[in-house]
Design an enzyme around this catalytic site. Structure first.
Site, PDB file in Angstrom:
ATOM      1  N   GLN A  76      -1.525   2.341  10.050  1.00  0.00           N
ATOM      2  CA  GLN A  76      -0.264   2.453   9.278  1.00  0.00           C
ATOM      3  C   GLN A  76       0.820   3.132  10.110  1.00  0.00           C
ATOM      4  O   GLN A  76       2.004   2.823   9.953  1.00  0.00           O
ATOM      5  CB  GLN A  76      -0.495   3.276   7.998  1.00  0.00           C
ATOM      6  CG  GLN A  76      -1.234   2.556   6.897  1.00  0.00           C
ATOM      7  CD  GLN A  76      -2.731   2.805   6.955  1.00  0.00           C
ATOM      8  OE1 GLN A  76      -3.282   3.101   8.009  1.00  0.00           O
ATOM      9  NE2 GLN A  76      -3.408   2.660   5.828  1.00  0.00           N
TER      10      GLN A  76
ATOM     11  N   ARG B 241       0.869  -1.187   0.000  1.00  0.00           N
ATOM     12  CA  ARG B 241       0.000   0.000   0.000  1.00  0.00           C
ATOM     13  C   ARG B 241       0.902   1.232   0.000  1.00  0.00           C
ATOM     14  O   ARG B 241       2.123   1.119   0.093  1.00  0.00           O
ATOM     15  CB  ARG B 241      -1.030  -0.005   1.154  1.00  0.00           C
ATOM     16  CG  ARG B 241      -0.681  -0.652   2.441  1.00  0.00           C
ATOM     17  CD  ARG B 241       0.429  -0.016   3.219  1.00  0.00           C
ATOM     18  NE  ARG B 241       0.230   1.412   3.365  1.00  0.00           N
ATOM     19  CZ  ARG B 241       1.199   2.268   3.554  1.00  0.00           C
ATOM     20  NH1 ARG B 241       2.476   1.869   3.628  1.00  0.00           N
ATOM     21  NH2 ARG B 241       0.959   3.567   3.672  1.00  0.00           N
ATOM     22  N   GLY B 242       0.246   2.417  -0.102  1.00  0.00           N
ATOM     23  CA  GLY B 242       1.018   3.640  -0.310  1.00  0.00           C
ATOM     24  C   GLY B 242       1.030   3.916  -1.816  1.00  0.00           C
ATOM     25  O   GLY B 242       1.349   3.024  -2.606  1.00  0.00           O
ATOM     26  N   ALA B 243       0.671   5.156  -2.189  1.00  0.00           N
ATOM     27  CA  ALA B 243       0.405   5.441  -3.603  1.00  0.00           C
ATOM     28  C   ALA B 243       1.556   5.049  -4.549  1.00  0.00           C
ATOM     29  O   ALA B 243       1.330   4.311  -5.519  1.00  0.00           O
ATOM     30  CB  ALA B 243       0.037   6.920  -3.753  1.00  0.00           C
TER      31      ALA B 243
ATOM     32  N   ASN C 271      -5.354  12.535   0.909  1.00  0.00           N
ATOM     33  CA  ASN C 271      -4.413  11.699   1.668  1.00  0.00           C
ATOM     34  C   ASN C 271      -5.197  10.924   2.722  1.00  0.00           C
ATOM     35  O   ASN C 271      -6.415  11.098   2.890  1.00  0.00           O
ATOM     36  CB  ASN C 271      -3.306  12.545   2.298  1.00  0.00           C
ATOM     37  CG  ASN C 271      -2.169  11.691   2.820  1.00  0.00           C
ATOM     38  OD1 ASN C 271      -1.709  10.770   2.134  1.00  0.00           O
ATOM     39  ND2 ASN C 271      -1.724  11.923   4.040  1.00  0.00           N
ATOM     40  N   LYS C 272      -4.501  10.073   3.434  1.00  0.00           N
ATOM     41  CA  LYS C 272      -5.105   9.187   4.430  1.00  0.00           C
ATOM     42  C   LYS C 272      -6.090   9.936   5.333  1.00  0.00           C
ATOM     43  O   LYS C 272      -5.797  11.046   5.785  1.00  0.00           O
ATOM     44  CB  LYS C 272      -3.976   8.541   5.249  1.00  0.00           C
ATOM     45  CG  LYS C 272      -4.397   7.585   6.340  1.00  0.00           C
ATOM     46  CD  LYS C 272      -5.341   6.488   5.874  1.00  0.00           C
ATOM     47  CE  LYS C 272      -4.813   5.695   4.693  1.00  0.00           C
ATOM     48  NZ  LYS C 272      -5.876   4.871   4.059  1.00  0.00           N
TER      49      LYS C 272
ATOM     50  N   ARG D 151      -7.384  -0.464  -6.671  1.00  0.00           N
ATOM     51  CA  ARG D 151      -7.699   0.596  -5.697  1.00  0.00           C
ATOM     52  C   ARG D 151      -8.143   1.837  -6.468  1.00  0.00           C
ATOM     53  O   ARG D 151      -7.927   1.928  -7.673  1.00  0.00           O
ATOM     54  CB  ARG D 151      -6.514   0.865  -4.756  1.00  0.00           C
ATOM     55  CG  ARG D 151      -6.351  -0.284  -3.754  1.00  0.00           C
ATOM     56  CD  ARG D 151      -5.514   0.045  -2.561  1.00  0.00           C
ATOM     57  NE  ARG D 151      -6.156   0.929  -1.607  1.00  0.00           N
ATOM     58  CZ  ARG D 151      -5.517   1.410  -0.543  1.00  0.00           C
ATOM     59  NH1 ARG D 151      -4.248   1.084  -0.308  1.00  0.00           N
ATOM     60  NH2 ARG D 151      -6.144   2.208   0.307  1.00  0.00           N
TER      61      ARG D 151
ATOM     62  N   ASP E 213      -2.075  10.810  -1.922  1.00  0.00           N
ATOM     63  CA  ASP E 213      -2.503   9.794  -2.901  1.00  0.00           C
ATOM     64  C   ASP E 213      -2.917  10.414  -4.221  1.00  0.00           C
ATOM     65  O   ASP E 213      -2.929   9.750  -5.246  1.00  0.00           O
ATOM     66  CB  ASP E 213      -3.651   8.960  -2.334  1.00  0.00           C
ATOM     67  CG  ASP E 213      -3.108   8.066  -1.244  1.00  0.00           C
ATOM     68  OD1 ASP E 213      -2.935   8.553  -0.114  1.00  0.00           O
ATOM     69  OD2 ASP E 213      -2.806   6.899  -1.538  1.00  0.00           O
TER      70      ASP E 213
HETATM   71  O1  MRU Z   1      -4.434   3.261   2.334  1.00  0.00           O
HETATM   72  P1  MRU Z   1      -2.956   3.447   2.172  1.00  0.00           P
HETATM   73  O2  MRU Z   1      -2.159   2.898   3.298  1.00  0.00           O
HETATM   74  O3  MRU Z   1      -2.478   2.986   0.820  1.00  0.00           O
HETATM   75  O4  MRU Z   1      -2.774   5.019   2.207  1.00  0.00           O
HETATM   76  C1  MRU Z   1      -1.489   5.560   2.074  1.00  0.00           C
HETATM   77  C2  MRU Z   1      -1.453   7.021   2.263  1.00  0.00           C
HETATM   78  O5  MRU Z   1      -2.455   7.670   2.452  1.00  0.00           O
HETATM   79  C3  MRU Z   1      -0.131   7.697   2.129  1.00  0.00           C
HETATM   80  O6  MRU Z   1      -0.073   8.842   2.917  1.00  0.00           O
HETATM   81  C4  MRU Z   1       0.062   8.109   0.653  1.00  0.00           C
HETATM   82  O7  MRU Z   1      -0.129   7.017  -0.194  1.00  0.00           O
HETATM   83  C5  MRU Z   1       1.385   8.685   0.419  1.00  0.00           C
HETATM   84  S1  MRU Z   1       2.619   7.455   0.567  1.00  0.00           S
HETATM   85  C6  MRU Z   1       4.051   7.952  -0.023  1.00  0.00           C
END
Ligand code: MRU
Length: 348
Positions: A196, A48-50, A247-248, A91, A237
């Site tokens: 996370q 996970r993470g963009a 973002n998250k 996603r 994201d």
């Molecule tokens: O749901 P996730 O864990 O994929 O969400 C990740 C985030 O929101 C991060 O802050 C974002 O992807 C930036 S990561 C470099």
């Protein structure tokens, strides 16, 4: 220094992912050689993470093309479209997924259909991966320059090596600023509901020798009131053309609290996260995830039986709450549509 983790790797003709659902209890690696399993791994948040999602999808295309060519050397390009669709449905919010698939489409377009495509597509996927690490290092330098005196910082979610090709976006800035003695303390939100922060950011920073202090998400405003925190540093994201940032979930709360307390707010993301096709944050699709993530913690039910839950995975922080967006192409202070457009035009 302070950079030892790689969560996405290509090894022995297979994709190897560090399973982030198992951290911090176990370091388990999953070897994948089927594109449907790659899409499933993205959906289930093995990865996970963009940026990491985009890189994983790019390697997924390599796996899919190899298989399609072996099945039908003349019709592999057409057949591959179905696999691209499966990957792009994994996603919703992280635009890096669609950006990486588009880059892979461009690589596919220049391959002669008669040629076995694995080598050319692997080179394209590796380039996406390597470019991401380079972008993170550059953003680390640029973002660290904004932190002018030693201070405490707050970060949210996980934006580090686990969420990217390596080094990280917001955590890259934190790594870089910490190595220059500009950070006295890193506070990490635990980041409910998927944790996370508590599970991944804390694991990653401890492993790389950077001390970290966890806090419940709801403690952030109270922490800001104490006066030591000078910056909130987060990733994204998807960034809209006007500088609004997805973002998250919980990032928006932090931005509001930061504005009230005079704490600066920095968003760190590569240009692969900027989506110039969406005018503002209200056009960014927000993924809603299973209610189980809120009603239970690590599969242990915590909510009263019969209660329902709402689980948006991301929120939108409006551009006017943001002091700086840092990309590999430069720093956009007080972002506006014109400044974002000019930054995107910058040649590296
Ligand atoms: O749901 P996730 O864990 O994929 O969400 C990740 C985030 O929101 C991060 O802050 C974002 O992807 C930036 S990561 C470099």
């Amino acid at each position: 220094m302070y950079d030892s983790i790689r969560a996405v790797q290509w090894d022995g003709g297979m994709l190897c992912l560090l399973d982030q659902r198992e951290l911090p209890q176990q370091e388990v690696y999953r070897n994948l050689s089927d594109v449907n399993n790659v899409a499933q791994a993205i959906r289930d948040m093995v990865v996970r993470g963009a940026p990491a999602i985009g890189i994983t999808a790019a390697y997924g295309v390599v796996i899919a093309a190899r298989h399609r060519y072996a099945q039908d050397a003349a019709g592999w390009k057409r057949a591959l479209e179905a696999d691209m669709a499966v990957l792009s449905n994994a996603r919703l919010t992280a635009v890096n997924l669609f950006w990486a698939l588009q880059r892979m489409r461009e690589a596919i377009a220049v391959i002669d259909t008669a040629n076995e495509p694995t080598a050319a597509l692997l080179a394209a996927a590796r380039r996406i991966h390597e470019d991401d690490v380079s972008a993170n290092r550059r953003m680390g330098e640029l973002g660290a320059q904004l932190v002018d005196s030693p201070c405490a910082v707050i970060t949210h979610c996980n934006t580090g090596s686990l969420a990217t090709g390596g080094y990280g976006t917001a955590l890259g800035v934190i790594r870089s600023a910490y190595s220059k003695n500009k950070i006295t303390q890193v506070y990490a939100d635990e980041t409910r509901p998927w944790l996370q922060g508590a599970r991944l950011t804390a694991w990653e920073l401890v492993k790389d020798g950077i001390p970290v202090t966890l806090l419940a998400d709801s403690a952030a405003a109270h922490l800001m009131k104490q006066g030591q925190v000078k910056w909130v540093i987060v990733g994204s994201d998807r960034i809209a053309a006007n500088g609004d940032v997805a973002n998250k979930i919980g990032t928006y709360n932090l931005a509001i609290a930061a504005k009230y307390h005079g704490v600066k707010f920095m968003v760190v993301a590569p240009t692969s996260t900027v989506d110039m096709s969406v005018d503002s944050g209200s056009d960014i699709p927000i993924e809603t995830r299973s209610t189980e993530e809120v009603l239970a913690v690590q599969h242990q039910r915590i909510a009263a039986p019969g209660a329902d839950a709402w689980n948006p995975a991301f929120d939108i922080t409006p551009a006017d709450l943001i002091d700086a967006i840092v990309t590999e192409k430069g720093v956009v202070a007080a972002p506006t549509a014109d400044k974002i457009a000019a930054m995107m035009e910058n040649d590296l």
